[in-house]
Scaffold this active site. Structure first.
Site, PDB file in Angstrom:
ATOM      1  N   SER A   7       3.079 -13.222  -3.666  1.00 42.15           N
ATOM      2  CA  SER A   7       1.905 -12.727  -4.482  1.00 42.15           C
ATOM      3  C   SER A   7       3.161 -11.678  -4.921  1.00 42.15           C
ATOM      4  O   SER A   7       2.674 -10.789  -5.960  1.00 42.15           O
ATOM      5  CB  SER A   7       1.248 -11.564  -3.196  1.00 42.15           C
ATOM      6  OG  SER A   7       1.469 -11.276  -2.730  1.00 42.15           O
ATOM      7  N   ASP A 296      -1.243  -1.671  -4.168  1.00 46.63           N
ATOM      8  CA  ASP A 296      -2.316  -1.992  -2.259  1.00 46.63           C
ATOM      9  C   ASP A 296      -1.358  -1.420  -1.093  1.00 46.63           C
ATOM     10  O   ASP A 296       0.180  -1.092  -1.248  1.00 46.63           O
ATOM     11  CB  ASP A 296      -2.916  -2.947  -2.932  1.00 46.63           C
ATOM     12  CG  ASP A 296      -2.443  -3.776  -2.864  1.00 46.63           C
ATOM     13  OD1 ASP A 296      -1.207  -3.732  -2.360  1.00 46.63           O
ATOM     14  OD2 ASP A 296      -2.430  -5.789  -3.226  1.00 46.63           O
ATOM     15  N   HIS A 299       1.645  -4.455  -1.897  1.00 47.55           N
ATOM     16  CA  HIS A 299       2.644  -4.508  -2.952  1.00 47.55           C
ATOM     17  C   HIS A 299       2.819  -3.523  -4.010  1.00 47.55           C
ATOM     18  O   HIS A 299       1.727  -2.036  -4.186  1.00 47.55           O
ATOM     19  CB  HIS A 299       1.688  -5.715  -4.475  1.00 47.55           C
ATOM     20  CG  HIS A 299       1.370  -6.886  -3.074  1.00 47.55           C
ATOM     21  ND1 HIS A 299      -0.126  -6.624  -3.430  1.00 47.55           N
ATOM     22  CD2 HIS A 299       1.944  -8.030  -3.507  1.00 47.55           C
ATOM     23  CE1 HIS A 299      -0.395  -8.231  -2.440  1.00 47.55           C
ATOM     24  NE2 HIS A 299       0.892  -9.033  -2.859  1.00 47.55           N
TER      25      HIS A 299
END
Length: 334
Positions: A7, A296, A299
């Site tokens: 991600s 977040d 990340h």
């Protein structure tokens, strides 16, 4: 540029998969050019977007997008998938994702398309100039080893054994990519995962501090990856070069000296209640995103990714070993 990863560099592949690891909603992408969510786990651009910009390359399209065919694949393709790991089972509690081995298979699908578009010698020359960027391993810890209730790995392997397991899988896939023609590799080490808001929130470290145990168990992996890079560069894979990106030191520098980089908040994310989770749909994020290291709970913000990409592109050997990405791009093998 061919991107393999999780991600940290997924640019929309998981939008097309049956996965709960998605970022295709506001406030993701709030600071992107389009101002809308694209499937990147960021407020804007990611590490590979900035690295591509330094190299003069457009952001490669996501492999899973049905329109990623024909001329669109000539500038590269992004295979990265949120929740994915080096091990096939990593992140399975999130649903579908492309593990490293599946990403390599997906690259071979792209390759078969390229073979219809150019002759053998031209394809070899094209692949020898391409840069493969690999950003993987974080989920093998966060969404595998550190979740003993869901995965048995921490009972079966001590941290050194687990790192060796990961590196053996990793090396096998790198050799597969080399064997089909890729020659330039940038392998990102793991950042200090014990400092991400998600791990700080576990309460395993002192309040407001990083979880030292988590950072310590990453050591064998990062050291092993550095050794693997040296081994791959020692002549056993002629006409290729492998580069190790020292994410741990670069991210550690930002966390230890935030003011030097213009950051103020290092211990919580800008969205999603700051510590536990990814952004909550339609919940407004913090106002001044430029002040935050984390977007977040997992990340970094695009401002941090911009710093990391520049260090990978132009940094000294302590950032990128044995050469940086700018030097890598200039090498001509054929």
């Amino acid at each position: 540029m061919y991107v393999f990863g999780d991600s940290l560099v997924d640019n929309g592949n998981n939008n097309f998969l049956r996965s709960i690891a998605k970022s295709n909603y506001y406030p993701y992408g709030i600071d992107s050019n389009r101002g809308t969510a694209t499937g990147k786990f960021s407020n804007g651009d990611t590490f590979v977007d900035y690295l591509g910009a330094w190299l003069g390359l457009p952001a490669p399209p996501p492999f899973a997008d049905p329109t990623t065919t024909g001329p669109r694949i000539l500038g590269g393709v992004n295979y990265a998938s949120a929740a994915a790991g080096i091990l096939d089972e990593t992140g399975q509690h999130y649903g579908e994702r492309y593990s490293l081995s599946q990403q390599v298979i997906n690259f071979e699908t792209t390759l078969s398309q390229l073979r219809t578009m150019m002759s053998g010698p031209n394809l070899s020359r094209y692949l020898s100039k391409a840069i493969a960027v690999v950003v993987l391993g974080s989920n093998d810890y966060i969404n595998n080893y550190l979740l003993p209730g869901l995965y048995p790995t921490s009972f079966n392997y001590n941290p050194t054994q687990f790192a060796n397991l990961l590196l053996n899988h990793y090396a096998r896939q790198l050799v597969a990519l080399y064997s089909v023609g890729l020659r330039k590799f940038v392998l990102a080490g793991l950042g200090p995962l014990g400092c991400i808001p998600n791990q700080r929130a576990t309460g395993q470290g002192p309040p407001g501090r990083c979880v030292d145990y988590v950072n310590q168990i990453l050591g064998p992996f990062n050291q092993g990856l550095l050794s693997l890079v040296d081994a791959l560069n020692n002549g056993s894979h002629p006409g290729s070069i492998f580069v190790y990106g020292n994410s741990y030191a670069a991210m550690g520098d930002i966390l230890n000296n935030p003011a030097r980089y213009g950051f103020r908040v290092v211990d919580r994310g800008c969205c999603g209640f700051g510590q536990q989770i990814t952004c909550l749909p339609w919940m407004p994020p913090c106002f001044d995103r430029t002040q935050y290291v984390f977007w977040d709970a997992f990340h970094p913000t695009q401002a941090v990714d911009a710093v990391l990409a520049h260090r990978a592109y132009a940094g000294p050997p302590s950032d990128c070993h044995p050469i940086n990405v700018q030097q890598l791009a200039l090498i001509n093998f054929l």
